[in-house]
Design an enzyme around this catalytic site. Structure first.
Site, PDB file in Angstrom:
ATOM      1  N   GLU A 193       0.842  -1.197   0.000  1.00 31.84           N
ATOM      2  CA  GLU A 193       0.000   0.000   0.000  1.00 31.84           C
ATOM      3  C   GLU A 193       0.878   1.248   0.000  1.00 31.84           C
ATOM      4  O   GLU A 193       1.943   1.240   0.612  1.00 31.84           O
ATOM      5  CB  GLU A 193      -0.873   0.014   1.274  1.00 31.84           C
ATOM      6  CG  GLU A 193      -1.615  -1.278   1.495  1.00 31.84           C
ATOM      7  CD  GLU A 193      -2.246  -1.374   2.895  1.00 31.84           C
ATOM      8  OE1 GLU A 193      -2.443  -0.326   3.533  1.00 31.84           O
ATOM      9  OE2 GLU A 193      -2.523  -2.509   3.320  1.00 31.84           O
ATOM     10  N   LYS A 197       2.310   4.485   1.378  1.00 31.40           N
ATOM     11  CA  LYS A 197       2.337   5.013   2.744  1.00 31.40           C
ATOM     12  C   LYS A 197       2.020   6.501   2.642  1.00 31.40           C
ATOM     13  O   LYS A 197       2.850   7.304   2.224  1.00 31.40           O
ATOM     14  CB  LYS A 197       3.699   4.782   3.401  1.00 31.40           C
ATOM     15  CG  LYS A 197       3.712   5.245   4.846  1.00 31.40           C
ATOM     16  CD  LYS A 197       4.977   4.803   5.562  1.00 31.40           C
ATOM     17  CE  LYS A 197       4.879   5.076   7.048  1.00 31.40           C
ATOM     18  NZ  LYS A 197       4.703   6.486   7.385  1.00 31.40           N
ATOM     19  N   ASP A 202       1.477  10.255   3.493  1.00 28.79           N
ATOM     20  CA  ASP A 202       2.159  11.130   4.433  1.00 28.79           C
ATOM     21  C   ASP A 202       1.165  12.161   4.960  1.00 28.79           C
ATOM     22  O   ASP A 202       1.014  13.246   4.423  1.00 28.79           O
ATOM     23  CB  ASP A 202       3.337  11.813   3.739  1.00 28.79           C
ATOM     24  CG  ASP A 202       4.380  12.266   4.731  1.00 28.79           C
ATOM     25  OD1 ASP A 202       4.210  11.976   5.930  1.00 28.79           O
ATOM     26  OD2 ASP A 202       5.355  12.909   4.321  1.00 28.79           O
ATOM     27  N   TYR A 224      -7.077   2.619   5.585  1.00 26.49           N
ATOM     28  CA  TYR A 224      -6.151   1.518   5.306  1.00 26.49           C
ATOM     29  C   TYR A 224      -6.262   0.358   6.301  1.00 26.49           C
ATOM     30  O   TYR A 224      -5.501  -0.600   6.222  1.00 26.49           O
ATOM     31  CB  TYR A 224      -4.701   1.999   5.250  1.00 26.49           C
ATOM     32  CG  TYR A 224      -4.261   2.773   6.481  1.00 26.49           C
ATOM     33  CD1 TYR A 224      -4.149   2.151   7.710  1.00 26.49           C
ATOM     34  CD2 TYR A 224      -3.949   4.116   6.382  1.00 26.49           C
ATOM     35  CE1 TYR A 224      -3.756   2.853   8.825  1.00 26.49           C
ATOM     36  CE2 TYR A 224      -3.546   4.831   7.506  1.00 26.49           C
ATOM     37  CZ  TYR A 224      -3.457   4.196   8.725  1.00 26.49           C
ATOM     38  OH  TYR A 224      -3.067   4.887   9.833  1.00 26.49           O
ATOM     39  N   LYS A 226      10.505   2.823   3.307  1.00 23.13           N
ATOM     40  CA  LYS A 226      10.509   4.254   2.991  1.00 23.13           C
ATOM     41  C   LYS A 226      11.229   4.580   1.685  1.00 23.13           C
ATOM     42  O   LYS A 226      12.108   3.855   1.249  1.00 23.13           O
ATOM     43  CB  LYS A 226      11.205   5.023   4.132  1.00 23.13           C
ATOM     44  CG  LYS A 226      10.499   4.931   5.475  1.00 23.13           C
ATOM     45  CD  LYS A 226       9.281   5.812   5.500  1.00 23.13           C
ATOM     46  CE  LYS A 226       8.999   6.489   6.804  1.00 23.13           C
ATOM     47  NZ  LYS A 226       9.915   7.328   7.434  1.00 23.13           N
ATOM     48  N   CYS A 245      24.409  44.399 -11.321  1.00 26.28           N
ATOM     49  CA  CYS A 245      24.692  43.034 -11.761  1.00 26.28           C
ATOM     50  C   CYS A 245      26.010  42.573 -11.147  1.00 26.28           C
ATOM     51  O   CYS A 245      27.017  43.275 -11.269  1.00 26.28           O
ATOM     52  CB  CYS A 245      24.762  42.980 -13.281  1.00 26.28           C
ATOM     53  SG  CYS A 245      25.333  41.379 -13.898  1.00 26.28           S
ATOM     54  N   CYS A 261      28.555  42.126 -14.447  1.00 29.27           N
ATOM     55  CA  CYS A 261      29.039  43.234 -15.280  1.00 29.27           C
ATOM     56  C   CYS A 261      28.881  44.596 -14.623  1.00 29.27           C
ATOM     57  O   CYS A 261      29.339  45.594 -15.160  1.00 29.27           O
ATOM     58  CB  CYS A 261      28.351  43.212 -16.639  1.00 29.27           C
ATOM     59  SG  CYS A 261      26.621  43.678 -16.551  1.00 29.27           S
ATOM     60  N   CYS A 284      19.467  41.940 -15.467  1.00 30.65           N
ATOM     61  CA  CYS A 284      20.619  42.710 -15.925  1.00 30.65           C
ATOM     62  C   CYS A 284      20.295  43.102 -17.360  1.00 30.65           C
ATOM     63  O   CYS A 284      20.069  42.245 -18.204  1.00 30.65           O
ATOM     64  CB  CYS A 284      21.880  41.851 -15.865  1.00 30.65           C
ATOM     65  SG  CYS A 284      23.235  42.589 -16.784  1.00 30.65           S
ATOM     66  N   CYS A 324      26.498  41.287 -21.216  1.00 25.98           N
ATOM     67  CA  CYS A 324      26.941  40.827 -19.891  1.00 25.98           C
ATOM     68  C   CYS A 324      27.572  39.437 -20.026  1.00 25.98           C
ATOM     69  O   CYS A 324      26.999  38.530 -20.635  1.00 25.98           O
ATOM     70  CB  CYS A 324      25.762  40.791 -18.930  1.00 25.98           C
ATOM     71  SG  CYS A 324      26.161  40.044 -17.341  1.00 25.98           S
TER      72      CYS A 324
HETATM   73  S1  IVH Z   1      -0.858   0.684   8.828  1.00 27.52           S
HETATM   74  C1  IVH Z   1       0.089  -1.053  12.831  1.00 27.52           C
HETATM   75  N1  IVH Z   1      -1.045   1.553   6.377  1.00 27.52           N
HETATM   76  O1  IVH Z   1       2.039   5.380   8.848  1.00 27.52           O
HETATM   77  C2  IVH Z   1       0.068  -0.481  11.506  1.00 27.52           C
HETATM   78  N2  IVH Z   1      -0.221   3.021   8.038  1.00 27.52           N
HETATM   79  O2  IVH Z   1       3.981   4.738  11.464  1.00 27.52           O
HETATM   80  C3  IVH Z   1      -0.630   0.782  11.467  1.00 27.52           C
HETATM   81  N3  IVH Z   1       0.327   5.249   7.242  1.00 27.52           N
HETATM   82  O3  IVH Z   1       0.489   5.945  11.879  1.00 27.52           O
HETATM   83  C4  IVH Z   1      -0.464   1.536  10.281  1.00 27.52           C
HETATM   84  N4  IVH Z   1      -0.236   4.918   5.153  1.00 27.52           N
HETATM   85  O4  IVH Z   1      -0.412   7.149   9.929  1.00 27.52           O
HETATM   86  C5  IVH Z   1      -0.694   1.836   7.642  1.00 27.52           C
HETATM   87  N5  IVH Z   1      -1.274   2.218   4.174  1.00 27.52           N
HETATM   88  C6  IVH Z   1      -0.942   2.500   5.437  1.00 27.52           C
HETATM   89  C7  IVH Z   1      -0.459   3.768   5.810  1.00 27.52           C
HETATM   90  C8  IVH Z   1      -0.099   3.988   7.145  1.00 27.52           C
HETATM   91  C9  IVH Z   1       0.222   5.796   6.024  1.00 27.52           C
HETATM   92  C10 IVH Z   1       0.833   5.928   8.448  1.00 27.52           C
HETATM   93  C11 IVH Z   1      -0.087   5.855   9.617  1.00 27.52           C
HETATM   94  C12 IVH Z   1       0.713   5.279  10.731  1.00 27.52           C
HETATM   95  C13 IVH Z   1       2.109   5.451  10.239  1.00 27.52           C
HETATM   96  C14 IVH Z   1       2.985   4.315  10.672  1.00 27.52           C
END
Ligand code: IVH
Length: 715
Positions: free
Chosen positions: A156, A158, A160, A273, A361, A455, A458, A473, A478
């Site tokens: 999935e 992740k 942010d 999620y 990551k 400038c 020049c 400029c 130049c």
């Molecule tokens: S699962 C025990 N799935 O990442 C697992 N987390 O440090 C719980 N996050 O606090 C998280 N996308 O805010 C999971 N597809 C995803 C996610 C996700 C973002 C974040 C979430 C969590 C942090 C993990």
């Protein structure tokens, strides 16, 4: 007896081994623990661990409470990693309140507190393929599966943003909270209700949707799209408010508002999620969770996937890293989860994270570093851009030592000073930029930047047109402009002169050999031999590269000229439309604006460029030197019937009348329906009609089919 029995220890069973590994891991140890007892811990280690904990606590506070971190995620991760490593080496140092054992931050007092029915944990991070493979091996080891078994995982994006939990009772959204410290979060129910994609009531939306469960604690990530974040920051800067460092902080700051009316103004969104406590439905797999939630109205990320084996998960990581840029929201990695929920129980959890999931990551795109100086860079169009000279840092996979500050106003708005700690961002192929200064890290020694009036190269007084943010400029001679222009002219997508980079461009200007790009084509090998470091071979190579570049295309040439607002795409559009430099040079604003894709700004810039006497002279010089446009010439070659009018009479053997007409037109000619004095050729086939006689009478040129075929190059 009983006591003796205990000492004659039977060999470890598999279960015991697994249990032991779990315990060791919990303590942060590797599989072969060092003898922990009776060991002297070096005082500097104790000191460092203390220092790291204090620092991490402070950054947790900045991140989770103030939504305003003063270090980047990458730096935070590094601190955490160092602490984890020290604790793994010296497990005696682990305390229950160590940041490595805790999730997030206790809820802020301003909010009502909400206890999670099931704890909301964090995820372990991995940064390399090795670590991910190690995770997979550990999962198999703990489950007693063979090494070559292929575990099914969900993968999935992740997101942010910030984690939230929404409680639905009999389908109705009742309470929503932040993660907080994992056990107790902040009540943000009313704020969550302002997010349009959050349903206030769950309903089965598809034919195959199961009934909505009695209770469902849905978990997801609240986020803000990149574009909306940019707009929000623009607005904040306009109002003199501090900008958010990134979409995550903007999302967190927006959701953790005491007044839901403020949240309602912020463009927040959510992806679900996972689930916490569920009553009245039993999920068997994570994939089932991801595919069932949407059937009740809870959006999950469409990029989630089910894979078999860790290698497929690794490929997914690469794939998403490439896609990352084009996604409208920020992701900072992928999450890999064992799909089968019955295995989750077997694997269990550690203090702050489960063993069945891992965050893999991406390279960080934001880091903090220090501004050593602010210098000015003169571009090829004369634009003078302030650039921050940075203490070199790795960001987005490359070492960055300079970052654009855009313009004077931007520096003032963001209050960036020499000596400041700043957040630097580099995403994709975009030029690194300074996002913001971190005022909390100021010592008082920082110096504000003053925009010079002249400038830096020049010395000409700089000018700034009303309504423009850029200082320029005005001196076309130049040195800096000339060097950059040469560099651009010779670059790969322009005239493609190999060996003519910044250094050679400088040397050519320094030696007085080149005063405009036209001079390049009049250079001799002897001239080039004067340049520092140029022996015969190098001089010849450059000479030949210059000569070779004469054969080019109109689009490349137009791009190479460096007309403002004419990048590669616009150059291509102009070349395709006009097919002639001459025509383009004499085009009016109206002619240009009639072309799809060309707006007034581009049109004005093009007209101004070609009206300029100096530019016209340079172009003349270039054409005299023998620059040829292959594409345009080809067209002239391919259109040999240009200006000629044909009439057909009688049946042709090799093609129909219509085909013949199309061929003539494709070659630039015209076809008339009847003979007249304006007709150049009358093509006579079998059984010609009256047109034949009239053509004879008018004395027109009459040719047969064979002659016609030769003319169009088909015989
Ligand atoms: S699962 C025990 N799935 O990442 C697992 N987390 O440090 C719980 N996050 O606090 C998280 N996308 O805010 C999971 N597809 C995803 C996610 C996700 C973002 C974040 C979430 C969590 C942090 C993990």
């Amino acid at each position: 007896m009983a006591a003796r029995k205990k000492t004659t220890r039977a060999p470890e069973t598999k279960e015991e081994k697994v249990q032991k590994e779990k315990v060791q891991e919990e303590k942060g140890q590797e599989t072969t623990p060092q003898k922990a007892s009776k060991r002297e811990i070096p005082p500097e280690v104790i000191e460092r661990v203390k220092k790291l904990r204090e620092e991490i606590e402070y950054h947790n506070y900045r991140y989770y409470v103030l939504d305003s971190p003063v270090i980047s995620d990458a730096e935070y991760d590094a601190l955490m990693r160092e602490l984890k490593e020290l604790e793994a080496k010296y497990p005696e140092l682990i305390t229950p309140d160590s940041p490595t054992q805790r999730v997030g931050y206790p809820p802020a007092k301003e909010f009502r507190q909400v206890e999670h029915a099931e704890p909301m944990l964090s995820l372990d991070d991995a940064f390399s393929e090795e670590e991910v493979r190690e995770f997979d091996k550990r999962v198999k080891r703990l489950l007693g599966l063979p090494e070559d078994a292929k575990i099914e995982y969900t993968v999935e994006p992740k997101m942010d943003g910030l984690a939230v939990e929404l409680v639905y009772e009999n389908g109705v959204f009742t309470v929503g909270s932040t993660r907080g410290d994992g056990y107790v979060g902040e009540d943000v129910t009313n704020n969550l209700k302002t997010i349009k994609s959050i349903p206030l009531r769950l309903r089965p939306l598809t034919d195959d949707a199961p009934p909505v469960p009695k209770r469902l604690d849905a978990r997801g990530e609240v986020y803000m799209e990149k574009e909306k974040f940019k707009q929000l920051n623009e607005e904040r800067l306009r109002r003199g408010e501090p900008p958010f460092a990134n979409p995550r902080n903007a999302a967190a700051g927006s959701l953790r508002q005491l007044d839901p009316n403020v949240t309602a103004q912020r463009p927040l969104d959510i992806f679900f999620y996972g689930v916490g406590k569920v009553e009245g439905y039993e999920f068997k797999t994570q994939w089932e969770i991801l595919t069932t939630l949407p059937k009740w109205g809870l959006k999950t990320n469409p990029h989630c996937r089910l894979v078999k084996g860790i290698e497929e998960a690794i490929s997914y990581h690469h794939e998403m890293e490439k896609k990352r840029e084009e996604l409208p929201y920020e992701i900072d990695g992928i999450v890999i989860k064992v799909n089968d929920l019955s295995l989750w129980e077997k694997l269990g959890t550690k203090a702050r994270s489960p063993r069945y999931a891992l965050a893999y990551k991406f390279e960080p795109t934001q880091v903090t570093t220090q501004v050593l100086d602010i210098v000015l860079q003169v571009g090829r169009t004369g634009a003078v851009t302030p650039v921050a000279v940075l203490k070199p840092v790795k960001v987005g996979g490359v070492i960055v030592s300079r970052a654009t500050l855009h313009n004077e106003d931007e520096i003032r708005r963001k209050d960036i000073r020499i000596g400041d700690w700043v957040l630097v961002q580099r995403a994709g192929d975009v030029i690194p930029e300074v996002v913001m200064s971190i005022k909390e890290r100021r010592t008082g020694k920082e110096k504000p930047f003053v925009m010079p009036k002249t400038c830096p190269v020049c010395g000409s007084p700089l000018v700034r047109k009303p309504g423009e943010a850029v200082w320029r400029c005005p001196n076309k001679n130049c040195y800096a402009q000339l060097v950059r222009h040469l560099q651009h002219f010779a670059s790969r997508n322009a005239m493609d002169i190999e060996g003519l980079g910044e250094q050679v461009a400088k040397a050519l200007v320094d030696a007085g050999l080149v005063r405009d790009v036209g001079d390049l084509y009049y250079l001799t090998v002897e001239d080039l031999l004067q340049l520092p470091g140029f022996a015969l071979k190098k001089a010849k190579n450059l000479y030949e590269a210059i000569q070779r570049s004469k054969k080019t295309t109109l689009a490349r040439f137009l791009y190479a000229l460096g007309i403002r607002h004419v990048g590669e795409v616009v150059a291509q559009i102009l070349a395709e439309h006009f097919k002639s430099l001459d025509k383009l040079m004499n085009a009016s604003m109206a002619d240009l604006m009639a072309i799809p894709g060309i707006g007034p700004e581009v049109a004005r810039s093009v007209v101004e460029f070609f009206r300029n006497e100096r530019n016209r002279k340079t172009i003349e010089k270039l054409l005299k030197a023998g620059i040829e446009f292959e594409d345009v010439k080809e067209e002239a070659k391919e259109k040999p019937l240009k200006g000629l009018t044909f009439v057909f009479t009688g049946a042709l053997k090799s093609m129909t009348r219509d085909e013949a007409k199309k061929k003539v037109m494709a070659l630039g000619g015209r076809v008339a329906s009847d003979v007249s004095r304006n007709v150049d050729y009358v093509v006579v086939g079998e059984k010609p009609g009256s047109k034949f006689q009239r053509a004879q009478r008018l004395g027109l040129k009459i040719i047969n089919e064979d002659e016609f075929l030769k003319m169009i190059g088909e015989k």
